[in-house]
Design a protein around this motif. Sequence first.
Motif, PDB file in Angstrom:
ATOM      1  N   ALA A  24     -39.549   0.356  47.013  1.00  0.00           N
ATOM      2  CA  ALA A  24     -39.391   1.783  47.333  1.00  0.00           C
ATOM      3  C   ALA A  24     -39.192   2.593  46.052  1.00  0.00           C
ATOM      4  O   ALA A  24     -39.760   3.685  45.886  1.00  0.00           O
ATOM      5  CB  ALA A  24     -38.203   1.978  48.277  1.00  0.00           C
ATOM      6  N   ALA A  25     -38.406   2.046  45.134  1.00  0.00           N
ATOM      7  CA  ALA A  25     -38.197   2.736  43.860  1.00  0.00           C
ATOM      8  C   ALA A  25     -39.506   2.834  43.087  1.00  0.00           C
ATOM      9  O   ALA A  25     -39.810   3.862  42.471  1.00  0.00           O
ATOM     10  CB  ALA A  25     -37.141   2.002  43.029  1.00  0.00           C
ATOM     11  N   ALA A  27     -42.476   2.999  44.379  1.00  0.00           N
ATOM     12  CA  ALA A  27     -43.301   4.016  45.031  1.00  0.00           C
ATOM     13  C   ALA A  27     -42.854   5.417  44.611  1.00  0.00           C
ATOM     14  O   ALA A  27     -43.683   6.294  44.362  1.00  0.00           O
ATOM     15  CB  ALA A  27     -43.218   3.854  46.553  1.00  0.00           C
ATOM     16  N   GLY A  28     -41.540   5.610  44.509  1.00  0.00           N
ATOM     17  CA  GLY A  28     -41.051   6.923  44.073  1.00  0.00           C
ATOM     18  C   GLY A  28     -41.453   7.210  42.638  1.00  0.00           C
ATOM     19  O   GLY A  28     -41.909   8.317  42.315  1.00  0.00           O
ATOM     20  N   GLU A 148     -35.293   5.454  51.272  1.00  0.00           N
ATOM     21  CA  GLU A 148     -35.566   6.799  50.746  1.00  0.00           C
ATOM     22  C   GLU A 148     -34.671   7.073  49.535  1.00  0.00           C
ATOM     23  O   GLU A 148     -35.103   7.684  48.547  1.00  0.00           O
ATOM     24  CB  GLU A 148     -35.344   7.851  51.850  1.00  0.00           C
ATOM     25  N   CYS A 150     -33.540   4.789  47.489  1.00  0.00           N
ATOM     26  CA  CYS A 150     -34.101   3.983  46.388  1.00  0.00           C
ATOM     27  C   CYS A 150     -35.327   4.678  45.801  1.00  0.00           C
ATOM     28  O   CYS A 150     -35.523   4.715  44.576  1.00  0.00           O
ATOM     29  CB  CYS A 150     -34.504   2.594  46.884  1.00  0.00           C
ATOM     30  N   ARG A 151     -36.122   5.228  46.681  1.00  0.00           N
ATOM     31  CA  ARG A 151     -37.329   5.940  46.250  1.00  0.00           C
ATOM     32  C   ARG A 151     -36.955   7.120  45.344  1.00  0.00           C
ATOM     33  O   ARG A 151     -37.585   7.363  44.312  1.00  0.00           O
ATOM     34  CB  ARG A 151     -38.047   6.431  47.514  1.00  0.00           C
ATOM     35  N   THR A 152     -35.879   7.800  45.719  1.00  0.00           N
ATOM     36  CA  THR A 152     -35.422   8.951  44.928  1.00  0.00           C
ATOM     37  C   THR A 152     -34.950   8.524  43.543  1.00  0.00           C
ATOM     38  O   THR A 152     -35.206   9.220  42.547  1.00  0.00           O
ATOM     39  CB  THR A 152     -34.280   9.672  45.686  1.00  0.00           C
ATOM     40  N   GLU A 155     -38.012   7.880  41.485  1.00  0.00           N
ATOM     41  CA  GLU A 155     -38.680   9.145  41.172  1.00  0.00           C
ATOM     42  C   GLU A 155     -37.931   9.890  40.063  1.00  0.00           C
ATOM     43  O   GLU A 155     -38.531  10.408  39.120  1.00  0.00           O
ATOM     44  CB  GLU A 155     -38.755  10.005  42.438  1.00  0.00           C
TER      45      GLU A 155
END
Length: 166
Positions: A24-25, A27-28, A148, A150-152, A155
């Motif tokens: 997820a990270a 992907a961000g 989400e 982790c994605r942040t 990002e």
Amino acid sequence: MDAPKTLLIVYHSLTGGTRQMAEAARAGAATEDGVAVRLLHAFAAGPQDVLAADGYLFATPENLAAISGPLKDFFDRTYYAALDQLNGRPYASLICAGSDGSNAARQIARIATGWRLKAVAEPLIVCTHAQTPEAILAAKQISAEALERCRTVGEALAAGLALGVF
Ligand SMILES: Cc1cc2nc3c(=O)[nH]c(=O)nc-3n(C[C@H](O)[C@H](O)[C@H](O)COP(=O)(O)O)c2cc1C
């Protein structure tokens, strides 16, 4: 134009939770132009990968009140080869834990202090609340809300690298 920056994400996962968090990270981070994102399993990462990166995300389960063995092995293999060559670079950490995670976060922070890395986010600890041996050994599904977050983190790390704000 500045040279493109590289974010290295190093992870290990026994039952899949940390892997989902690291993915997820990634992907961000991948939404940021101008940053190459490398997601490597701890056993696949070596000193050259560390030296070649501009920022880091370390992701691990907390096992037996510690970072997992493979992530420790990664640090053992890379620590002295990279010492004094990473000073000031940014990092963050992701911890997947049953109910705690604080010791794993502390260990990473201590290693990162030795490397003179700069923490750019608080450790993100996700608890899976597995209590029984069966639940602990079962495959994990991390919630969309935690992924989400982790994605942040990914990002934000990538955005900071791209902008050169760290
Ligand atoms: C051998 C072992 C030891 C563990 N020790 C801890 C611990 O000290 N603290 C904790 O919060 N969770 C502990 N757990 C639970 C894991 O952190 C949790 O299951 C987590 O989801 C594992 O992440 P993973 O799916 O990426 O492997 C332990 C799990 C195993 C298998």
